[in-house]
Design an enzyme around this catalytic site. Structure first.
Site, short mmCIF file in Angstrom:
data_model
loop_
_atom_site.label_atom_id
_atom_site.label_comp_id
_atom_site.label_asym_id
_atom_site.label_seq_id
_atom_site.Cartn_x
_atom_site.Cartn_y
_atom_site.Cartn_z
N PRO A 1 0.84 -1.20 0.00
CA PRO A 1 0.00 0.00 0.00
C PRO A 1 0.87 1.25 0.00
O PRO A 1 1.86 1.33 0.73
CB PRO A 1 -0.78 -0.12 1.32
CG PRO A 1 -0.69 -1.56 1.69
CD PRO A 1 0.62 -2.04 1.18
N CYS A 2 0.55 2.22 -0.84
CA CYS A 2 1.34 3.45 -0.96
C CYS A 2 0.41 4.63 -0.77
O CYS A 2 -0.09 5.22 -1.74
CB CYS A 2 2.03 3.52 -2.31
SG CYS A 2 3.16 2.14 -2.60
N GLN A 3 0.16 5.01 0.49
CA GLN A 3 -0.88 5.98 0.80
C GLN A 3 -0.46 7.41 0.56
O GLN A 3 -1.28 8.31 0.57
CB GLN A 3 -1.31 5.79 2.25
CG GLN A 3 -1.90 4.41 2.51
CD GLN A 3 -2.17 4.19 3.98
OE1 GLN A 3 -1.95 5.06 4.80
NE2 GLN A 3 -2.66 3.01 4.32
#
Length: 427
Positions: A88-90
């Site tokens: 995940p790359c928020q």
């Protein structure tokens, strides 16, 4: 799991979710002895579907390569062929400078850290297409620089792959970075197929869930399915050995329709859905109505409990004036019918929407096997059905099962079963 005896290469899944990547690699001929998944509910569902895989229910930030090797019980004669996952790359949607130093992008750094520690021959990194847009390009370039720094090289140019080009009736674009150790031959990206199955191919043999009153409160019912409308549906029903590919067969009941709990739409909503032409969006909800001879729009996950626990906007069925079920989502995503998701619509939809479609994962895995000149083998072992309690746990129960503190805040308290009822084997 004796991968050496079965002559099956090893993959490690770092962001496992329910197991889309894991299943695709298994179907291609890999064994996946270890998966890491921080969400205890997703970890429990993964445990149900992959009884031979040991789940580490923690963040990758807390896990070392040495621990993974220990949990996997790998010998020096069993090198790791691939490390796979979609971190995940928020931080990608935030305006301003971007780099891997952004704390919200730390998981990308940990993915590459574990690649460096485990030294697999290959890695597969999956992420949103948005990582390639101009405002996020500095982050992508930083990732590529870090890959070179740990002595891996990428298949160049990197590609955004659309699931519809790989035998899945869904328009779904994702970035895939495929890398190899510097002394290892590079694979190629899988070539697109000439034809895509349609929504009818995927759903045409499934009954209308609204004909079953019991599906108001639960998600399973015994049905007599019609003949599959397509080769695609036949493979997902696993009616022959071909539907299992090079994966392990599971003990399951093909007459049990699962993950099919109904949505209680108002009559007003049904009327609007019925008036919506296939292939267009209903003007009030903006729900997309599936085209019978086309493909689905991108299936999304919805939000987690920290952001309001909103169920993803599921499409409207092309034939019926209702939203599709989690099982119908799974069909449109390429999951076989034996694969189970959490019993609720919310968690089930999240697990489908967050996953890599298994047929696409399988296509990538097969390209890696080609450069290894490895011929996949068909395992003879048939895996038993899992404990169904794993599919019904709320967050506190799942955390208790794994012996961890729950990272998920529950907005509404749900009566919990006693801890004694959760004494399941966690191997």
């Amino acid at each position: 799991m004796d991968s050496a005896e079965n002559n099956r290469p090893i993959a490690i899944d770092l962001f496992a979710g329910a197991g889309g990547l894991c299943l695709g690699f298994e179907q291609a001929g890999f064994d996946v002895p270890v998966a890491i998944e921080i969400d205890p509910i997703h970890a429990a569902v993964h445990r149900f579907n992959f009884p031979l895989c040991k789940v580490i229910p923690r963040s990758v930030k807390e896990v070392t390569g040495k621990e993974i090797l220990s949990v996997a019980k790998l010998s020096s004669q069993q090198p790791i062929t691939a490390v796979i996952g979609g971190a995940p790359c928020q931080g990608f949607s935030v305006m301003g400078p971007r780099s891997l130093c952004d704390p919200r992008n730390e998981l990308v750094k940990d993915f590459l850290r574990l690649v460096d520690e485990l030294q697999p021959s290959y890695f597969v990194f999956e992420n949103v297409k948005g990582l390639t847009c101009d405002r996020n390009r500095p982050v992508l370039e930083a990732i590529i620089d870090q890959i070179a720094a740990i002595n891996y090289r990428l298949v160049d140019p990197w590609q955004v792959l659309n699931a519809r080009n790989y035998g899945i009736p869904q328009n779904r674009e994702r970035l895939f970075l495929v890398g190899a150790r510097n002394n290892t031959c590079l694979p190629i990206y899988p070539k697109p197929l000439k034809h895509s199955p349609t929504c009818t191919h995927a759903l045409g043999d499934l009954p209308d869930v609204e004909q079953f009153h019991s599906l108001i409160n639960k998600g399973e019912v015994i049905v007599c399915l019609s003949q599959p409308h397509s080769a695609y549906a036949a493979r997902l029903r696993c009616q022959s050995r071909r539907g299992w590919y090079y994966g392990y067969r599971r003990q399951w009941d093909p007459s049990l329709l699962t993950n099919s709990i109904r949505t209680n739409h108002s009559q007003q909503s049904r009327d609007r859905f019925a008036r919506t032409p296939p292939g267009t969006r209903e003007p009030i909800t903006r729900f997309f109505r599936l085209p019978p001879d086309g493909v689905c729009n991108t299936l999304r996950a919805g939000t987690d409990s920290a952001r309001g626990s909103f169920t993803s906007p599921r499409p409207i069925h092309y034939r019926y004036a209702r939203c599709i079920t989690v099982r119908e989502m799974a069909r449109l995503h390429g999951f076989p019918d034996w694969f189970r998701f959490h019993s609720t619509k919310w968690h089930g939809a999240r697990q489908v929407g967050n996953s890599v479609p298994p047929p696409l994962a399988r296509a990538i895995a097969l390209e890696i096997l080609k450069v290894l000149d490895h011929t996949p083998t068909v395992p003879t072992q048939i895996l038993p059905a899992g404990n169904e309690q794993l599919l019904t746990m709320v967050a506190s129960e799942a955390a208790a099962y794994w012996g961890i503190e729950s990272p998920i805040r529950q907005r509404n308290k749900v009566p919990s079963r006693s801890a004694n009822s959760l004494e399941l084997a966690k191997v």
